[in-house]
Scaffold this motif. Structure first.
Motif, PDB file in Angstrom:
ATOM      1  N   THR A  21      -4.131  21.112 -37.714  1.00 31.89           N
ATOM      2  CA  THR A  21      -4.063  19.676 -37.421  1.00 31.89           C
ATOM      3  C   THR A  21      -2.688  19.389 -36.855  1.00 31.89           C
ATOM      4  N   VAL A  22      -2.538  18.179 -36.275  1.00 32.60           N
ATOM      5  CA  VAL A  22      -1.230  17.827 -35.695  1.00 32.60           C
ATOM      6  C   VAL A  22      -0.161  17.845 -36.780  1.00 32.60           C
ATOM      7  N   GLU A  23      -0.500  17.310 -37.961  1.00 33.78           N
ATOM      8  CA  GLU A  23       0.485  17.244 -39.046  1.00 33.78           C
ATOM      9  C   GLU A  23       0.947  18.643 -39.443  1.00 33.78           C
ATOM     10  N   MET A  24      -0.033  19.588 -39.477  1.00 34.39           N
ATOM     11  CA  MET A  24       0.328  20.968 -39.815  1.00 34.39           C
ATOM     12  C   MET A  24       1.253  21.544 -38.754  1.00 34.39           C
ATOM     13  N   ARG A  25       0.895  21.245 -37.514  1.00 36.50           N
ATOM     14  CA  ARG A  25       1.690  21.819 -36.412  1.00 36.50           C
ATOM     15  C   ARG A  25       3.111  21.270 -36.428  1.00 36.50           C
ATOM     16  N   LYS A  26       3.239  19.978 -36.789  1.00 33.93           N
ATOM     17  CA  LYS A  26       4.578  19.381 -36.854  1.00 33.93           C
ATOM     18  C   LYS A  26       5.390  19.967 -38.007  1.00 33.93           C
ATOM     19  N   GLY A  27       4.697  20.466 -39.017  1.00 31.53           N
ATOM     20  CA  GLY A  27       5.372  21.022 -40.184  1.00 31.53           C
ATOM     21  C   GLY A  27       5.989  22.386 -39.932  1.00 31.53           C
ATOM     22  N   HIS A  28       5.572  23.041 -38.849  1.00 37.09           N
ATOM     23  CA  HIS A  28       6.144  24.352 -38.532  1.00 37.09           C
ATOM     24  C   HIS A  28       7.499  24.186 -37.846  1.00 37.09           C
ATOM     25  N   ALA A  29       8.278  25.274 -37.846  1.00 36.57           N
ATOM     26  CA  ALA A  29       9.555  25.205 -37.124  1.00 36.57           C
ATOM     27  C   ALA A  29       9.274  24.979 -35.639  1.00 36.57           C
ATOM     28  N   VAL A  30       8.333  25.745 -35.101  1.00 41.11           N
ATOM     29  CA  VAL A  30       7.936  25.574 -33.700  1.00 41.11           C
ATOM     30  C   VAL A  30       6.423  25.706 -33.617  1.00 41.11           C
ATOM     31  N   SER A  31       5.843  24.790 -32.874  1.00 39.85           N
ATOM     32  CA  SER A  31       4.405  24.899 -32.652  1.00 39.85           C
ATOM     33  C   SER A  31       4.108  24.542 -31.197  1.00 39.85           C
ATOM     34  N   VAL A  32       3.449  25.465 -30.526  1.00 42.31           N
ATOM     35  CA  VAL A  32       3.122  25.253 -29.107  1.00 42.31           C
ATOM     36  C   VAL A  32       1.605  25.335 -28.972  1.00 42.31           C
ATOM     37  N   ARG A  33       1.015  24.394 -28.270  1.00 35.91           N
ATOM     38  CA  ARG A  33      -0.430  24.436 -28.052  1.00 35.91           C
ATOM     39  C   ARG A  33      -0.755  24.218 -26.582  1.00 35.91           C
ATOM     40  N   ARG A  34      -1.625  25.113 -26.094  1.00 37.02           N
ATOM     41  CA  ARG A  34      -2.164  25.011 -24.736  1.00 37.02           C
ATOM     42  C   ARG A  34      -1.086  24.764 -23.686  1.00 37.02           C
ATOM     43  N   ALA A  35       0.031  25.478 -23.835  1.00 41.87           N
ATOM     44  CA  ALA A  35       1.141  25.231 -22.904  1.00 41.87           C
ATOM     45  C   ALA A  35       0.814  25.823 -21.534  1.00 41.87           C
ATOM     46  N   TYR A  36       1.161  25.036 -20.537  1.00 46.13           N
ATOM     47  CA  TYR A  36       0.973  25.501 -19.155  1.00 46.13           C
ATOM     48  C   TYR A  36       2.283  25.235 -18.415  1.00 46.13           C
ATOM     49  N   LYS A  37       2.784  26.264 -17.768  1.00 48.65           N
ATOM     50  CA  LYS A  37       4.031  26.099 -17.016  1.00 48.65           C
ATOM     51  C   LYS A  37       3.924  26.879 -15.719  1.00 48.65           C
ATOM     52  N   ARG A  38       4.269  26.192 -14.654  1.00 46.70           N
ATOM     53  CA  ARG A  38       4.269  26.889 -13.368  1.00 46.70           C
ATOM     54  C   ARG A  38       5.582  26.612 -12.644  1.00 46.70           C
ATOM     55  N   TYR A  39       5.966  27.547 -11.798  1.00 47.42           N
ATOM     56  CA  TYR A  39       7.042  27.303 -10.838  1.00 47.42           C
ATOM     57  C   TYR A  39       6.368  27.139  -9.495  1.00 47.42           C
ATOM     58  N   GLY A  40       7.157  26.804  -8.503  1.00 43.57           N
ATOM     59  CA  GLY A  40       6.583  26.617  -7.166  1.00 43.57           C
ATOM     60  C   GLY A  40       5.913  25.263  -7.071  1.00 43.57           C
ATOM     61  N   THR A  41       5.101  25.095  -6.038  1.00 43.79           N
ATOM     62  CA  THR A  41       4.487  23.790  -5.810  1.00 43.79           C
ATOM     63  C   THR A  41       3.069  23.784  -6.370  1.00 43.79           C
ATOM     64  N   LYS A  42       2.443  22.595  -6.364  1.00 43.95           N
ATOM     65  CA  LYS A  42       1.064  22.484  -6.856  1.00 43.95           C
ATOM     66  C   LYS A  42       0.121  23.310  -5.995  1.00 43.95           C
ATOM     67  N   ARG A  43       0.430  23.343  -4.682  1.00 43.08           N
ATOM     68  CA  ARG A  43      -0.480  24.043  -3.753  1.00 43.08           C
ATOM     69  C   ARG A  43      -0.343  25.555  -3.868  1.00 43.08           C
ATOM     70  N   SER A  44       0.904  26.042  -4.036  1.00 37.91           N
ATOM     71  CA  SER A  44       1.047  27.483  -4.251  1.00 37.91           C
ATOM     72  C   SER A  44       1.842  27.721  -5.532  1.00 37.91           C
ATOM     73  N   PRO A  45       1.157  27.541  -6.644  1.00 38.06           N
ATOM     74  CA  PRO A  45       1.857  27.663  -7.931  1.00 38.06           C
ATOM     75  C   PRO A  45       2.099  29.108  -8.338  1.00 38.06           C
ATOM     76  N   ILE A  46       3.196  29.319  -9.022  1.00 41.86           N
ATOM     77  CA  ILE A  46       3.410  30.620  -9.675  1.00 41.86           C
ATOM     78  C   ILE A  46       3.243  30.309 -11.162  1.00 41.86           C
ATOM     79  N   VAL A  47       2.118  30.689 -11.688  1.00 44.14           N
ATOM     80  CA  VAL A  47       1.809  30.332 -13.076  1.00 44.14           C
ATOM     81  C   VAL A  47       2.526  31.291 -14.009  1.00 44.14           C
ATOM     82  N   ILE A  48       3.351  30.745 -14.887  1.00 43.96           N
ATOM     83  CA  ILE A  48       4.130  31.587 -15.798  1.00 43.96           C
ATOM     84  C   ILE A  48       3.498  31.552 -17.196  1.00 43.96           C
ATOM     85  N   LEU A  49       3.171  30.355 -17.670  1.00 49.67           N
ATOM     86  CA  LEU A  49       2.549  30.237 -18.981  1.00 49.67           C
ATOM     87  C   LEU A  49       1.209  29.531 -18.807  1.00 49.67           C
ATOM     88  N   GLU A  50       0.191  30.052 -19.462  1.00 49.15           N
ATOM     89  CA  GLU A  50      -1.112  29.424 -19.320  1.00 49.15           C
ATOM     90  C   GLU A  50      -1.850  29.515 -20.641  1.00 49.15           C
TER      91      GLU A  50
END
Ligand SMILES: Nc1ncnc2c1ncn2[C@@H]1O[C@H](COP(=O)(O)OP(=O)(O)OP(=O)(O)O)[C@@H](O)[C@H]1O
Length: 752
Positions: A21-50
């Motif tokens: 649950t959100v409350e559980m996740r907030k209770g952790h030191a770090v909690s990451v969910r469904r993270a998506y990170k790209r470099y580059g542009t939207k049209r030619s993305p370099i997807v780093i985290l998915e």
């Protein structure tokens, strides 16, 4: 389909589900969910985290493992708040980094980047003092803690400069700065690289100790996979997401292996099932590995064209897919929907008013120490402006002297001259004596041809020919006036041939010849008791309203040179200071510890402004007391306008540092803007002499109006009531504002 629903389900069961649950996740030191990170542009993305999920319980050592380039540093940067996920949920110590009241970034986190990120010129003690002050520690506490860390990490003499330490020693100092303020969450990007096994063991023991006793949480990355056996949890990261997140013991037993390296290899192969192998070597390794029972290695019998996917092989970090489809070991239905994140709208006050005194003290102290320790910069600050101004004042604009002039005097030959008198019979010779007083060097030649040849050969700038019957003809011309005959006119004329290729010298020579002739002829008229002004041009040059009779180019160019020095030196100093700080990772370290970009910027404004004032006072004193530079108007107006120009240059430097990635590009832009500004802003030539279109451009450039304003203050003695002066002030203020806005927008836009 090369893999069946059943086998996929089986492989998913190998992984641990991350239901929470959100409350559980907030209770952790770090909690990451469904993270998506790209470099580059939207049209030619370099997807780093998915689709990355990560859970770090409090009081754990979490070893984040993964091949080079798989996105570990990017993930850590997002956790510390220096970069942002494009989408996904992130909780760090119960808050969202960067949100109001979360205290993140701040001293609750200690971040050790991969690079050393320390000030090379500082000693270990000074380094600790700086980071300690930022973490709001007292100097005594810093000293106490430093004593402990010196023993723990076997640091060398704390009064040694960082640049004189070995790579391993520097890394230990870097590590010590993170431990200094005992943060709740330690984020360490490869802390043990390059250290000997004994020291690595000590570090791991210390980390175990602090996580056990004080609920400190540690997330670290390392390439020494086996050392993470001492971690509480291991996250195996590959191709932008976490494949498994378990205790080392559990991983070893699940993958039926003795080493973590082996388990990581097996997981990588499982993840790659159903993908084309690019190399024979990869196929060979994959086929040799025995997977846990029940898993079929489908990677070996895959259709090459399947899904057009490019495989992430063993050393490969990124997964790209032409179809955008991605094979995930994490069952999609296991991940609950994300809640709406609270949006905090930043107010102006958030940016402007939050200047923490202890941060400011540390930052300003650090800036000055950095400048004092970098002698080339010290030299730039003090000596360069004065030297540049002195060189300009001594080298530019003064009357050329000792010019070689060829003379042929057919009337006197090489006989000595008699003093000028009304009865004189060799007046040509008297004129040449007047010419000599202009400090030009007369060289006698026998014939007119020889004299002209000397000009042709470049040995002299002009040749002056006095004809044989010069005196007789001149006297006849004076007494006959307009009734003079052609013979008198011809023989009383002195012929000059000149090299006009150097325009300024040619102009000076013309002036010398005219001026000395007018004085000569007036004195001759005097000696004949005639009206000395009778032969002067009927044009009266009265005393100048502004400026002096003797005004030379130096006086014209001085205001422009002063403003250029103030503007460009401030810009260069600021851009270099900011870029060095940013590119060596030091800035990032300070920002993670809670220093705000506004505080960094303000500290630089303060320190650079002080340096700029030293430069301006030094140059002004040099001008006034050594070179007798004239300031007809208010010295206060003069100093303020010059300071505003330097201030504008400083902001130009900030804008450059926000825009450029390194010092080289900043240097190119500085050089590229230097000449256009010098040429277009009326520094070396009046803008009235430019083509019309360019004049309009010149009017709006940052230095044109200030240069004219300073000229008006210096040479016309004008006050603020005169348009050129207040236009100068307004223009430089507008440009400063523009650079401020540009810098702030760029800093905000480029972050993340
Ligand atoms: N600003 C950027 N723009 C584009 N690509 C980037 C940028 N920063 C990193 N990358 C790329 O993102 C990928 C992940 O980089 P990252 O530094 O997070 O990897 P890493 O796992 O920490 O690697 P290593 O273990 O070698 O430090 C790499 O391929 C890198 O080239």
């Amino acid at each position: 389909m090369p893999y069946s629903a059943g086998s996929l389900e089986m492989r998913r069961q190998q992984l641990i589900s991350q239901r929470s649950t959100v409350e559980m996740r907030k209770g952790h030191a770090v909690s990451v969910r469904r993270a998506y990170k790209r470099y580059g542009t939207k049209r030619s993305p370099i997807v780093i985290l998915e689709n990355l999920n990560m859970t770090v319980p409090k009081g754990t050592i979490y070893g984040l493992l993964g091949s080079s380039g798989c996105g570990k540093t990017t993930l850590l940067s997002c956790i510390i708040g220096r970069k942002k996920f494009n989408s996904g949920e992130l909780w760090v110590l119960g808050g969202s980094p960067g949100s109001k009241g979360s205290g993140l970034p701040g001293p609750r986190i200690g971040y050790m980047p991969q690079e050393i990120a320390l000030y090379n010129e500082f000693t270990i003690r000074e380094t600790m003092k700086y980071f300690g002050w930022i973490a709001k520690m007292s100097t005594e506490d810093v000293e106490d803690r430093l004593c402990f860390l010196t023993n723990l990490l076997m640091l060398p003499d704390i009064d040694r400069k960082v640049k004189n330490l070995s790579g391993g020693q520097q890394r230990r100092v870097s590590f010590a700065t993170v431990l200094l303020h005992e943060p709740e969450l330690l984020i360490l990007d490869e802390p043990t690289v390059g250290l000997d096994p004994l020291l690595r063991e000590t570090i791991w023991n210390h980390l175990t100790e602090i996580t056990k006793d004080r609920s400190t949480t540690v997330i670290l990355t390392t390439h020494y996979i086996e050392e993470t056996r001492q971690a509480g949890l291991i996250g195996l990261m590959r191709s932008g997401y976490i494949m498994a997140e378990e205790s080392p013991a559990s991983i070893l037993s699940r993958f039926e292996t003795d080493t973590l390296e082996d388990a990581f290899l097996k997981l990588s192969i499982m993840q790659n099932m159903g993908r084309r192998k690019r190399s024979i070597a990869a196929r060979a390794v994959a086929s040799a590995v025995v997977l846990p029972s029940g898993i079929v290695n489908q990677a070996l019998d895959v259709d090459d064209d399947h899904h057009h996917e490019i495989s992430a092989e063993f050393g490969d970090g990124l997964t790209t897919s032409k179809t955008g489809r991605r094979f995930s070991l994490v069952a999609q239905e296991a991940i609950p929907q994300l809640p709406q994140e609270p949006v905090h709208k930043a107010e102006l006050g958030d940016y402007l008013l939050h200047l923490e005194p202890r941060h400011m003290k540390a930052l300003i102290w650090k800036n000055f120490l950095w400048i004092l320790r970098n002698w080339p910069i010290m030299l730039t600050v003090i000596a360069l402006p004065v030297t540049q101004f002195a060189i300009f004042y001594l080298a530019v604009g003064h009357t050329p002297t000792n010019l070689n002039i060829a003379i042929v005097d057919y009337e006197s030959g090489d006989r000595d001259c008699h003093p000028l008198s009304c009865n004189g019979t060799r007046l040509g010779c008297n004129y040449l004596e007047y010419l000599k007083k202009k400090k030009i060097h007369l060289i006698r030649y026998e014939t007119e041809g020889d004299a002209i040849d000397a000009v042709n050969r470049g040995e002299t700038y002009a040749s002056v020919i006095v004809k044989e019957n010069y005196t007789t003809a001149l006297k006849a011309r004076i007494s006959n006036g307009r009734r003079s005959d052609e013979w008198d006119m011809f023989h009383s004329t002195i012929d000059v041939y000149r090299d006009a290729s150097v325009k300024d010298i040619s102009t000076f020579l013309r002036f010398y010849f005219y001026d000395s002739f007018m004085t000569f002829i007036a004195d001759y008229m005097d000696s004949c008791e005639l009206n000395r002004n009778a032969l002067k041009l009927p044009l009266q040059w009265n005393a100048p309203v502004y400026g002096t009779v003797e005004t030379d180019f130096t006086e014209f160019a001085t205001p422009g040179v002063l403003i250029t020095i103030a503007f460009f030196l401030a810009a260069a100093l600021t851009a270099v200071a900011m870029l060095v700080e940013r590119n060596e990772g030091i800035l990032e370290r300070s920002l993670v510890m809670g220093v705000s970009p506004v505080e960094v910027l303000t500290s630089h404004v303060v320190s650079e402004f002080v340096l700029m004032m030293i430069q301006i006072v030094a140059v002004t004193c040099c001008g006034l007391f050594i070179f007798r530079m004239k300031v007809m108007g208010s010295l206060v107006l003069f100093i303020i306008l010059l300071s505003l120009s330097g201030f504008c240059g400083m902001w130009f430097g900030f804008a450059l540092s926000s825009m450029c990635d390194n010092e080289t590009s900043a240097a190119y832009i500085l050089l590229g803007s230097f000449f256009p500004l010098i040429l277009l802003c009326g520094v070396i030539w009046p803008i009235e002499g430019m083509v019309h279109g360019l004049q309009l451009v010149a009017q709006v450039l940052p230095l044109t109006q200030p240069v004219e304003g300073l000229r008006s203050i210096m040479q016309r003695g004008w006050s603020m009531r005169k348009p050129p002066v207040y236009h100068g002030y307004i223009t430089i203020s507008m440009w400063t504002l523009l650079f401020i806005i540009f810098s702030v927008v760029l800093i905000k836009y480029k972050r993340g």
